[in-house]
Motif scaffolding. Sequence first.
Motif, PDB file in Angstrom:
ATOM      1  N   ALA A   1      -6.129  -0.536  -7.158  1.00  0.00           N
ATOM      2  CA  ALA A   1      -5.770  -0.355  -5.743  1.00  0.00           C
ATOM      3  C   ALA A   1      -4.486   0.468  -5.626  1.00  0.00           C
ATOM      4  CB  ALA A   1      -5.597  -1.712  -5.069  1.00  0.00           C
ATOM      5  N   TYR A   2      -3.515   0.146  -6.479  1.00  0.00           N
ATOM      6  CA  TYR A   2      -2.250   0.892  -6.480  1.00  0.00           C
ATOM      7  C   TYR A   2      -2.494   2.375  -6.789  1.00  0.00           C
ATOM      8  CZ  TYR A   2       2.165   2.707  -8.263  1.00  0.00           C
ATOM      9  OH  TYR A   2       3.257   3.505  -8.496  1.00  0.00           O
ATOM     10  N   LEU A   3      -3.300   2.636  -7.823  1.00  0.00           N
ATOM     11  CA  LEU A   3      -3.562   4.024  -8.228  1.00  0.00           C
ATOM     12  C   LEU A   3      -4.292   4.790  -7.124  1.00  0.00           C
ATOM     13  CD1 LEU A   3      -4.652   3.361 -11.922  1.00  0.00           C
ATOM     14  CD2 LEU A   3      -2.539   4.479 -11.181  1.00  0.00           C
ATOM     15  N   LEU A   4      -5.218   4.118  -6.450  1.00  0.00           N
ATOM     16  CA  LEU A   4      -5.965   4.767  -5.361  1.00  0.00           C
ATOM     17  C   LEU A   4      -5.022   5.113  -4.211  1.00  0.00           C
ATOM     18  CD1 LEU A   4      -9.179   2.552  -5.300  1.00  0.00           C
ATOM     19  CD2 LEU A   4      -9.049   4.930  -6.031  1.00  0.00           C
ATOM     20  N   GLN A   5      -4.138   4.167  -3.888  1.00  0.00           N
ATOM     21  CA  GLN A   5      -3.190   4.406  -2.790  1.00  0.00           C
ATOM     22  C   GLN A   5      -2.266   5.579  -3.109  1.00  0.00           C
ATOM     23  OE1 GLN A   5      -1.780   0.415  -2.578  1.00  0.00           O
ATOM     24  NE2 GLN A   5      -3.214  -0.164  -0.959  1.00  0.00           N
ATOM     25  N   GLN A   6      -1.884   5.673  -4.378  1.00  0.00           N
ATOM     26  CA  GLN A   6      -1.039   6.794  -4.802  1.00  0.00           C
ATOM     27  C   GLN A   6      -1.717   8.135  -4.540  1.00  0.00           C
ATOM     28  OE1 GLN A   6       2.232   6.627  -6.379  1.00  0.00           O
ATOM     29  NE2 GLN A   6       1.927   4.703  -5.307  1.00  0.00           N
ATOM     30  N   GLU A   7      -3.042   8.130  -4.546  1.00  0.00           N
ATOM     31  CA  GLU A   7      -3.798   9.364  -4.342  1.00  0.00           C
ATOM     32  C   GLU A   7      -4.227   9.531  -2.887  1.00  0.00           C
ATOM     33  OE1 GLU A   7      -4.204  11.811  -6.598  1.00  0.00           O
ATOM     34  OE2 GLU A   7      -2.889  10.618  -7.860  1.00  0.00           O
ATOM     35  N   GLY A   8      -3.660   8.711  -2.015  1.00  0.00           N
ATOM     36  CA  GLY A   8      -3.930   8.883  -0.590  1.00  0.00           C
ATOM     37  C   GLY A   8      -5.215   8.228  -0.100  1.00  0.00           C
ATOM     38  N   ILE A   9      -5.806   7.393  -0.937  1.00  0.00           N
ATOM     39  CA  ILE A   9      -7.028   6.691  -0.530  1.00  0.00           C
ATOM     40  C   ILE A   9      -6.625   5.399   0.200  1.00  0.00           C
ATOM     41  CG2 ILE A   9      -9.157   5.582  -1.364  1.00  0.00           C
ATOM     42  CD1 ILE A   9      -9.159   8.536  -2.088  1.00  0.00           C
ATOM     43  N   THR A  10      -7.307   5.097   1.283  1.00  0.00           N
ATOM     44  CA  THR A  10      -7.086   3.824   1.973  1.00  0.00           C
ATOM     45  C   THR A  10      -7.831   2.731   1.215  1.00  0.00           C
ATOM     46  OG1 THR A  10      -6.950   4.988   4.057  1.00  0.00           O
ATOM     47  CG2 THR A  10      -7.346   2.614   4.171  1.00  0.00           C
ATOM     48  N   VAL A  11      -7.116   1.685   0.839  1.00  0.00           N
ATOM     49  CA  VAL A  11      -7.723   0.631   0.025  1.00  0.00           C
ATOM     50  C   VAL A  11      -7.728  -0.696   0.777  1.00  0.00           C
ATOM     51  CG1 VAL A  11      -7.629  -0.624  -2.157  1.00  0.00           C
ATOM     52  CG2 VAL A  11      -6.884   1.749  -2.074  1.00  0.00           C
ATOM     53  N   HIS A  12      -8.890  -1.313   0.858  1.00  0.00           N
ATOM     54  CA  HIS A  12      -8.998  -2.668   1.382  1.00  0.00           C
ATOM     55  C   HIS A  12      -9.188  -3.585   0.182  1.00  0.00           C
ATOM     56  CE1 HIS A  12      -9.469  -0.997   5.384  1.00  0.00           C
ATOM     57  NE2 HIS A  12     -10.387  -0.179   4.895  1.00  0.00           N
ATOM     58  N   LYS A  13      -8.131  -4.303  -0.154  1.00  0.00           N
ATOM     59  CA  LYS A  13      -8.197  -5.218  -1.296  1.00  0.00           C
ATOM     60  C   LYS A  13      -8.563  -6.600  -0.775  1.00  0.00           C
ATOM     61  CE  LYS A  13      -4.521  -6.668  -3.660  1.00  0.00           C
ATOM     62  NZ  LYS A  13      -3.265  -6.506  -4.415  1.00  0.00           N
ATOM     63  N   ILE A  14      -9.632  -7.140  -1.336  1.00  0.00           N
ATOM     64  CA  ILE A  14     -10.128  -8.433  -0.854  1.00  0.00           C
ATOM     65  C   ILE A  14     -10.057  -9.434  -2.004  1.00  0.00           C
ATOM     66  CG2 ILE A  14     -12.151  -9.648   0.034  1.00  0.00           C
ATOM     67  CD1 ILE A  14     -12.938  -6.631   1.036  1.00  0.00           C
ATOM     68  N   VAL A  15      -9.245 -10.474  -1.834  1.00  0.00           N
ATOM     69  CA  VAL A  15      -9.104 -11.496  -2.872  1.00  0.00           C
ATOM     70  C   VAL A  15      -9.425 -12.849  -2.255  1.00  0.00           C
ATOM     71  CG1 VAL A  15      -7.533 -12.574  -4.529  1.00  0.00           C
ATOM     72  CG2 VAL A  15      -7.328 -10.123  -4.043  1.00  0.00           C
ATOM     73  N   ASP A  16     -10.354 -13.556  -2.865  1.00  0.00           N
ATOM     74  CA  ASP A  16     -10.788 -14.845  -2.321  1.00  0.00           C
ATOM     75  C   ASP A  16      -9.948 -15.990  -2.891  1.00  0.00           C
ATOM     76  OD1 ASP A  16     -12.016 -17.036  -1.322  1.00  0.00           O
ATOM     77  OD2 ASP A  16     -13.982 -16.655  -2.208  1.00  0.00           O
ATOM     78  N   ASP A  17      -9.026 -16.483  -2.063  1.00  0.00           N
ATOM     79  CA  ASP A  17      -8.188 -17.615  -2.475  1.00  0.00           C
ATOM     80  C   ASP A  17      -8.582 -18.893  -1.750  1.00  0.00           C
ATOM     81  OD1 ASP A  17      -6.436 -16.622  -4.442  1.00  0.00           O
ATOM     82  OD2 ASP A  17      -5.350 -15.493  -2.910  1.00  0.00           O
ATOM     83  N   ARG A  18      -9.710 -18.839  -1.025  1.00  0.00           N
ATOM     84  CA  ARG A  18     -10.013 -20.008  -0.206  1.00  0.00           C
ATOM     85  C   ARG A  18     -11.311 -20.723  -0.557  1.00  0.00           C
ATOM     86  NH1 ARG A  18     -10.383 -17.182   5.591  1.00  0.00           N
ATOM     87  NH2 ARG A  18     -12.538 -17.832   5.711  1.00  0.00           N
ATOM     88  N   SER A  19     -12.265 -20.005  -1.156  1.00  0.00           N
ATOM     89  CA  SER A  19     -13.558 -20.659  -1.438  1.00  0.00           C
ATOM     90  C   SER A  19     -13.407 -21.742  -2.499  1.00  0.00           C
ATOM     91  CB  SER A  19     -14.581 -19.620  -1.900  1.00  0.00           C
ATOM     92  OG  SER A  19     -14.869 -18.725  -0.856  1.00  0.00           O
ATOM     93  N   LYS A  20     -14.318 -22.720  -2.403  1.00  0.00           N
ATOM     94  CA  LYS A  20     -14.303 -23.815  -3.383  1.00  0.00           C
ATOM     95  C   LYS A  20     -15.555 -23.769  -4.255  1.00  0.00           C
ATOM     96  CE  LYS A  20     -10.499 -26.018  -1.996  1.00  0.00           C
ATOM     97  NZ  LYS A  20      -9.711 -24.771  -1.769  1.00  0.00           N
ATOM     98  N   LYS A  21     -16.558 -23.012  -3.815  1.00  0.00           N
ATOM     99  CA  LYS A  21     -17.752 -22.876  -4.658  1.00  0.00           C
ATOM    100  C   LYS A  21     -18.295 -21.450  -4.579  1.00  0.00           C
ATOM    101  CE  LYS A  21     -21.166 -24.749  -1.443  1.00  0.00           C
ATOM    102  NZ  LYS A  21     -21.002 -25.645  -0.344  1.00  0.00           N
TER     103      LYS A  21
END
Length: 275
Positions: A35-55
């Motif tokens: 994501a960092y490398l993409l942003q450096q190249e001007g790409i818009t990045v939507h980073k999605i991290v699941d910290d809430r699911s239980k299963k």
Amino acid sequence: MSSIAISPGHFGVGSGARDIIDEVTEARKVVDRVAYLLQQEGITVHKIVDDRSKKQSDNLNYLIREHNSKNRKLDVSIHFNSSGKRTDQPLGTEVLYLNDSLQAFAARMSQAIAKASGLKNRGAKKRSELAFLKGTNQPAVLIEVCFVNSVQDVKIYQSKFNEICEAIAKECIAYVAPNPANKESDLENVEGEIQKTLPSVGTKGEFTSPELKKRLDAILKDQKMIEAIVRKGIDEQAIHGVWLEKLRDGTLSSADLLGISTLIIEHQIKNAGKK
Ligand SMILES: [Zn+2]
């Protein structure tokens, strides 16, 4: 606008494959770096991290819903593989896809990761049962970086982490913004160039038809079509072969493409006149 949605597979640490390394921990690291490398190249990045699911089922629903809620051209899911028992054998990297139109991209991605790292290239694999590939509604790939239970794979992964992330980012950029010279606002650049270089064509170098701009924008994203145009020009001896090299180097600008296209048509008109 070139944008990508990317997420690590699974939810909490330990919810994915686990042996020498933990899939979830490593997938998150890869996503952060890519994501960092993409942003450096001007790409818009939507980073999605699941910290809430239980299963796992909640997790898949969450990831699919979040990916589909984003304005993006490509969905990328990062995983690590496991074949069960720990092994000294190198097993390698592979890239999963569902839609046949993604086969070539998945193959390029797998090869790029293998080439950059030394991981074995297992290649592109069509998988029709994976929720992420079935549920997301933009072009999607699922990258299995390497095997958590292979001593060799983990060794390579840890020493070539950066190279692997760079390869992933580079292939993603090539997919969403095939011509790096104009990765953002292609047509605004063209307009600016025309204004500077062709003052006699109208007073301003702006597109007066939104439809024309839309169609041209689509062509500028179509690497195969751009290459076909350049090849046609070279075949017809309207333009020099160096333009194909420029395209491959990523130094061909959208203004260049417009210029080349004009030369090809001029050449055709002049030749037609001779007959
Ligand atoms: Zn996984």
